[in-house]
Design a protein around this motif. Structure first.
Motif, PDB file in Angstrom:
ATOM      1  N   ASN A  94      -0.512  -7.871 -10.450  1.00 11.40           N
ATOM      2  CA  ASN A  94       0.219  -6.746 -11.048  1.00 11.40           C
ATOM      3  C   ASN A  94       0.401  -5.533 -10.144  1.00 11.40           C
ATOM      4  O   ASN A  94       0.567  -4.405 -10.621  1.00 11.40           O
ATOM      5  CB  ASN A  94      -0.447  -6.293 -12.356  1.00 11.40           C
ATOM      6  N   TRP A  95       0.354  -5.737  -8.809  1.00  8.84           N
ATOM      7  CA  TRP A  95       0.773  -4.661  -7.933  1.00  8.84           C
ATOM      8  C   TRP A  95       2.292  -4.622  -7.937  1.00  8.84           C
ATOM      9  O   TRP A  95       2.958  -5.650  -8.145  1.00  8.84           O
ATOM     10  CB  TRP A  95       0.262  -4.894  -6.515  1.00  8.84           C
ATOM     11  N   SER A  96       2.868  -3.465  -7.694  1.00  8.12           N
ATOM     12  CA  SER A  96       4.322  -3.332  -7.713  1.00  8.12           C
ATOM     13  C   SER A  96       4.933  -3.760  -6.380  1.00  8.12           C
ATOM     14  O   SER A  96       4.246  -3.811  -5.349  1.00  8.12           O
ATOM     15  CB  SER A  96       4.712  -1.878  -7.990  1.00  8.12           C
ATOM     16  N   LEU A  97       6.219  -4.062  -6.418  1.00  3.40           N
ATOM     17  CA  LEU A  97       6.923  -4.390  -5.181  1.00  3.40           C
ATOM     18  C   LEU A  97       6.865  -3.197  -4.230  1.00  3.40           C
ATOM     19  O   LEU A  97       6.777  -3.361  -3.017  1.00  3.40           O
ATOM     20  CB  LEU A  97       8.391  -4.738  -5.465  1.00  3.40           C
ATOM     21  N   LYS A  98       6.903  -1.996  -4.792  1.00  3.37           N
ATOM     22  CA  LYS A  98       6.840  -0.783  -3.978  1.00  3.37           C
ATOM     23  C   LYS A  98       5.529  -0.739  -3.197  1.00  3.37           C
ATOM     24  O   LYS A  98       5.500  -0.333  -2.033  1.00  3.37           O
ATOM     25  CB  LYS A  98       6.968   0.453  -4.864  1.00  3.37           C
ATOM     26  N   ALA A  99       4.437  -1.152  -3.829  1.00  4.67           N
ATOM     27  CA  ALA A  99       3.134  -1.159  -3.160  1.00  4.67           C
ATOM     28  C   ALA A  99       3.132  -2.149  -2.013  1.00  4.67           C
ATOM     29  O   ALA A  99       2.557  -1.901  -0.949  1.00  4.67           O
ATOM     30  CB  ALA A  99       2.037  -1.515  -4.161  1.00  4.67           C
ATOM     31  N   VAL A 100       3.797  -3.276  -2.207  1.00  7.79           N
ATOM     32  CA  VAL A 100       3.880  -4.291  -1.163  1.00  7.79           C
ATOM     33  C   VAL A 100       4.735  -3.783  -0.005  1.00  7.79           C
ATOM     34  O   VAL A 100       4.400  -3.974   1.162  1.00  7.79           O
ATOM     35  CB  VAL A 100       4.470  -5.599  -1.724  1.00  7.79           C
ATOM     36  N   VAL A 101       5.839  -3.115  -0.324  1.00  2.97           N
ATOM     37  CA  VAL A 101       6.718  -2.553   0.704  1.00  2.97           C
ATOM     38  C   VAL A 101       5.960  -1.557   1.564  1.00  2.97           C
ATOM     39  O   VAL A 101       6.153  -1.483   2.784  1.00  2.97           O
ATOM     40  CB  VAL A 101       7.948  -1.863   0.065  1.00  2.97           C
ATOM     41  N   SER A 102       5.072  -0.795   0.951  1.00  7.16           N
ATOM     42  CA  SER A 102       4.290   0.212   1.679  1.00  7.16           C
ATOM     43  C   SER A 102       3.184  -0.415   2.523  1.00  7.16           C
ATOM     44  O   SER A 102       2.625   0.248   3.403  1.00  7.16           O
ATOM     45  CB  SER A 102       3.663   1.209   0.694  1.00  7.16           C
ATOM     46  N   ASN A 103       2.878  -1.683   2.255  1.00  3.88           N
ATOM     47  CA  ASN A 103       1.810  -2.374   2.991  1.00  3.88           C
ATOM     48  C   ASN A 103       2.254  -3.772   3.411  1.00  3.88           C
ATOM     49  O   ASN A 103       1.657  -4.775   3.006  1.00  3.88           O
ATOM     50  CB  ASN A 103       0.556  -2.469   2.114  1.00  3.88           C
ATOM     51  N   PRO A 104       3.311  -3.866   4.217  1.00  7.96           N
ATOM     52  CA  PRO A 104       3.872  -5.172   4.586  1.00  7.96           C
ATOM     53  C   PRO A 104       2.930  -6.074   5.369  1.00  7.96           C
ATOM     54  O   PRO A 104       3.160  -7.276   5.470  1.00  7.96           O
ATOM     55  CB  PRO A 104       5.099  -4.798   5.418  1.00  7.96           C
TER      56      PRO A 104
END
Length: 244
Positions: free
Chosen positions: A154-164
């Motif tokens: 349940n992490w957001s896509l935005k969180a993933v974008v910030s931590n590629p």
């Protein structure tokens, strides 16, 4: 005589670039003049880059050391079209690096894979800028990690974008075990009701993760043992904590 005219035209063009960038400190001594018909290709391609807004200093760098990358025609046009479509900023050096990457087709495949998973073009560019390793990842690998991080954790896509960088981590050996530790702590009410940010869980070193989520519970030996069993990445020793 025709060759001399071509050289003269090219020299005038390079001089124009130098004059347009008064702050340039590059030396003309490293310039190697191209021969034949590639002369026209270079001038045309560099002009196209100038119209897009590529800074003079980046253009001059190409002409003095890597002019061969702008000497083509069809391949240059195809690569330029793809990079522009991906949303790279012409004013940034990453634009030039992406444009002349030997992995341009690999870059295109990665772009399509990320877009297909719900990322925007801007988000893809942001991730590549911070983590070039995103280029070349298979669509299957990216999808598997996204499904776990976003749908299961349940992490957001935005969180993933910030931590590629998370795309480069081994899912079975690092990502899943650490996340299982987090799940166990949340189940016991030791982390509150909200999922911790992605970075301190996955991006930090094994030592930092251990200090933050395991060592703090050292008063409960059974819990520590259980957490250690969940994440074999870290091993508990009698007097200190070390890592495999």
């Amino acid at each position: 005589m025709r060759w001399h005219k071509a050289v003269g035209r090219y020299y005038d063009f390079v001089k124009d670039i130098i004059e347009a960038d008064k702050s340039s400190n590059y030396e003309m001594s490293c310039l190697s003049l191209p021969h034949g018909t590639c002369q026209g290709n270079i001038i045309r391609n560099v002009l196209a880059l100038r119209r897009l807004g590529v800074p003079q200093k980046l253009l001059f760098s190409l002409l003095t050391s890597n002019f061969h990358v702008v000497s083509g025609k069809e391949r240059f046009e195809d690569s330029l079209e793809k990079i522009v479509a991906m949303g790279f900023d012409p004013a940034n050096s990453k634009f030039v690096k992406a444009l002349f990457s030997r992995r341009i087709h690999c870059l295109q495949s990665s772009f399509e894979a990320f877009i297909g998973l719900g990322f925007s073009g801007d988000e893809f560019v942001t991730m590549v800028k911070h983590c070039p390793q995103c280029i070349g990842l298979s669509a299957e690998s990216v999808k598997k990690k996204i499904e776990f991080l976003v749908k299961e954790m349940n992490w957001s896509l935005k969180a993933v974008v910030s931590n590629p960088a998370v795309f480069g981590y081994n899912l079975e050996k690092r990502t899943v075990p650490r996340c299982n530790v987090i799940k166990a702590l949340m189940t016991k009410g030791l982390l509150g009701s909200e999922l911790p940010p992605l970075s301190p869980v996955l991006v930090v070193t094994g030592e930092a993760f251990l200090n933050k989520y395991v060592i703090k519970h050292d008063d409960d030996k059974d819990l520590v043992a259980a957490l250690m069993a969940i994440s074999p990445e870290i091993v508990l020793h009698r007097s200190s904590y070390t890592f495999l």
